[in-house]
Design a protein around this motif. Sequence first.
Motif, PDB file in Angstrom:
ATOM      1  N   ILE A 274     -16.143   6.923  11.779  1.00 18.66           N
ATOM      2  CA  ILE A 274     -16.238   6.885  10.324  1.00 18.66           C
ATOM      3  C   ILE A 274     -16.842   5.543   9.941  1.00 18.66           C
ATOM      4  O   ILE A 274     -16.310   4.490  10.291  1.00 18.66           O
ATOM      5  N   SER A 275     -17.977   5.575   9.250  1.00 19.37           N
ATOM      6  CA  SER A 275     -18.673   4.339   8.904  1.00 19.37           C
ATOM      7  C   SER A 275     -19.218   4.430   7.486  1.00 19.37           C
ATOM      8  O   SER A 275     -19.209   5.489   6.860  1.00 19.37           O
ATOM      9  N   SER A 276     -19.702   3.298   6.966  1.00 24.88           N
ATOM     10  CA  SER A 276     -20.298   3.261   5.625  1.00 24.88           C
ATOM     11  C   SER A 276     -21.811   3.216   5.747  1.00 24.88           C
ATOM     12  O   SER A 276     -22.364   2.850   6.795  1.00 24.88           O
ATOM     13  N   GLU A 313     -14.891   1.968  10.772  1.00 20.14           N
ATOM     14  CA  GLU A 313     -15.526   0.693  10.456  1.00 20.14           C
ATOM     15  C   GLU A 313     -14.540  -0.251   9.779  1.00 20.14           C
ATOM     16  O   GLU A 313     -13.739   0.160   8.941  1.00 20.14           O
ATOM     17  N   ALA A 314     -14.630  -1.532  10.129  1.00 16.27           N
ATOM     18  CA  ALA A 314     -13.630  -2.506   9.690  1.00 16.27           C
ATOM     19  C   ALA A 314     -13.538  -2.619   8.177  1.00 16.27           C
ATOM     20  O   ALA A 314     -12.453  -2.815   7.623  1.00 16.27           O
ATOM     21  N   GLN A 315     -14.670  -2.506   7.454  1.00 18.36           N
ATOM     22  CA  GLN A 315     -14.611  -2.647   6.006  1.00 18.36           C
ATOM     23  C   GLN A 315     -13.957  -1.446   5.333  1.00 18.36           C
ATOM     24  O   GLN A 315     -13.546  -1.525   4.176  1.00 18.36           O
ATOM     25  N   LEU A 316     -13.870  -0.337   6.046  1.00 16.81           N
ATOM     26  CA  LEU A 316     -13.157   0.819   5.517  1.00 16.81           C
ATOM     27  C   LEU A 316     -11.670   0.733   5.820  1.00 16.81           C
ATOM     28  O   LEU A 316     -10.825   1.051   4.988  1.00 16.81           O
ATOM     29  N   LEU A 317     -11.343   0.325   7.035  1.00 19.08           N
ATOM     30  CA  LEU A 317      -9.945   0.219   7.459  1.00 19.08           C
ATOM     31  C   LEU A 317      -9.868  -0.913   8.476  1.00 19.08           C
ATOM     32  O   LEU A 317     -10.426  -0.811   9.559  1.00 19.08           O
ATOM     33  N   PRO A 445     -10.085   0.538  -4.034  1.00 21.39           N
ATOM     34  CA  PRO A 445     -10.642   0.777  -2.695  1.00 21.39           C
ATOM     35  C   PRO A 445     -12.110   1.151  -2.817  1.00 21.39           C
ATOM     36  O   PRO A 445     -12.499   1.885  -3.710  1.00 21.39           O
ATOM     37  N   LYS A 446     -12.918   0.646  -1.899  1.00 21.32           N
ATOM     38  CA  LYS A 446     -14.350   0.929  -1.992  1.00 21.32           C
ATOM     39  C   LYS A 446     -14.655   2.390  -1.686  1.00 21.32           C
ATOM     40  O   LYS A 446     -15.319   3.084  -2.438  1.00 21.32           O
ATOM     41  N   PHE A 447     -14.153   2.824  -0.535  1.00 21.71           N
ATOM     42  CA  PHE A 447     -14.545   4.161  -0.101  1.00 21.71           C
ATOM     43  C   PHE A 447     -13.381   5.046   0.328  1.00 21.71           C
ATOM     44  O   PHE A 447     -13.550   6.252   0.442  1.00 21.71           O
ATOM     45  N   LEU A 448     -12.248   4.436   0.630  1.00 18.01           N
ATOM     46  CA  LEU A 448     -11.237   5.194   1.362  1.00 18.01           C
ATOM     47  C   LEU A 448      -9.878   5.138   0.684  1.00 18.01           C
ATOM     48  O   LEU A 448      -9.451   4.101   0.186  1.00 18.01           O
TER      49      LEU A 448
END
Length: 538
Positions: A274-276, A313-317, A445-448
């Motif tokens: 899972i990535s952005s 991805e780290a920026q998601l989680l 939260p940005k995306f998640l």
Amino acid sequence: MVKTKWGTSKHIKADVIVLGCSLPGIVTAHKLKKKFGNTMDIVVLDLAGRQTNVSKCNVAFQEENEEEDECDDTGESKVFTDSITKRYLSLYAADFNIPLPDAIMAPERVRSPLNKLFEHSNGTTVECFTDFHDFNYLNILEKFELNQYQNLLNEYMKDLFQQNNTDNDSNRKRLLYYDHTTMEAHICSSLLFSNSRELMRNTVRLVCGTSADNISVLFYLHQCHRSNNSRNLLDGDNTKLREKLIGYCRKRLAAKLQKSVASITLTAKSINKISSYSDEQVILKTIKGDTNYVCNLLAMAVKPDELHNIEVEAQLLSDQIMNITASMKQGIAKKFLVQYEEHFWRREGYSGDILSVRGPILWATERPIVSSKGSLERYAALIGYLRVKEPGGDSREAVLKQLVRLFGNEAAEPIGYRETIIADTYIPRCGDFVALRRLTRQSRPKFLEWGALDIFGDGDVASALEAGHMAYVHLLGCLRPQAQSYDDLSTTEWPTNLGYSPIRKLLSQLTITTSLRYMAYTAAAYVGFRLMQSRLRN
């Protein structure tokens, strides 16, 4: 990436993707679909297909009295606002027109006037007519100690959850202390007598599905606060035990919810990564790479152990949160059902309710025998929880031996016996609860959105409904804040009926342990004062 029809492209795009068909996940999807209809693309990805190891039990219930419900001033409206558990059950049952039995929503209406049984660790049996949480069989000191400890837990809950003072430093320190301190350590430091300690250990195991040395004080307080009290967890007022054990609401609600989102549900292959993408979209890649799923906002509703094989991805989680969620302990409780040809225990004056410190039965109650249609069940039965030592072992022989001790030789020959593991509840490790709560309460939260909250509670129906509803409200705030309704937001509010009294809080801290400690301090101060006085005289 261009949006195309499902199945005709390797890229499936949606506004929102709900990853996982857990109960929280399909609640989130159902509410979003109901709110936005066809104006927003919502997709549910079913990773596991139909689950077989879920909490369920075929049980019939007592007939509801609709006229009484309508005219009872102290009934539905008060009960549903006083308890988070009952609030969510009633909300979603009303959404699908599912009748809720008195055995779950109003157990006080179906209480038996017969005696209940308590079994000590040495095998001594005590009969109780009153609620178990009154503990009249204890001696006066044990009863005082236990009552004071439960009062203290209630005051802790008010401080931590009712007052909402989570921004000051002192409250943060309290949260961290309760999070890192196990219930076992807290019980041992607060209670002197073995009977009091064993009762609290059993209560913790029944409520959380694991022993007191595996969970933090904060997690236990959070579980108790959902029912608004720490004093009603072992008897007829305990909604959580019944809805977790019986499974009636779970089966009915899950079937209705799955049907409501069937048109937007896709069976997906295992997700590998899972990535952005350009800080605007989330991409879910499958193992073989034949199909990718793209969305603007992702709602995670997978079990914590399912994260083991997904790279996020780290920026998601963040790695820290990923490690915490992936290492959550799976709670294990065992339920049993034993059937007989008749309710022979009633002839002896017993209701069938059992509470035992000795085990293997920890808690049991008589299975309701009248369905909502008025048909009679063929057999009498007892249902309840067992102490879990070896998840794969069978406790039939020990259970029947215990029932013979309690009810006589007629209990030795049942016509049916079944044990089932309740293994669909996950518990954070001590020291992880605060971090998980912060994850679920991120304002932007940005995306998640973590849809399953900090407790993956399929085994606890109301907590699963709560998790899904909270995720829905959070997503709604990210997508279209103006679309939030009063009903959506008011459901998520904690009950406010608990009073707050500094005097009551002070009295709750007056236990035998603290009294002895204060006496020791006073004696030491007095001796020190006398020694100093004598030296000054010399």
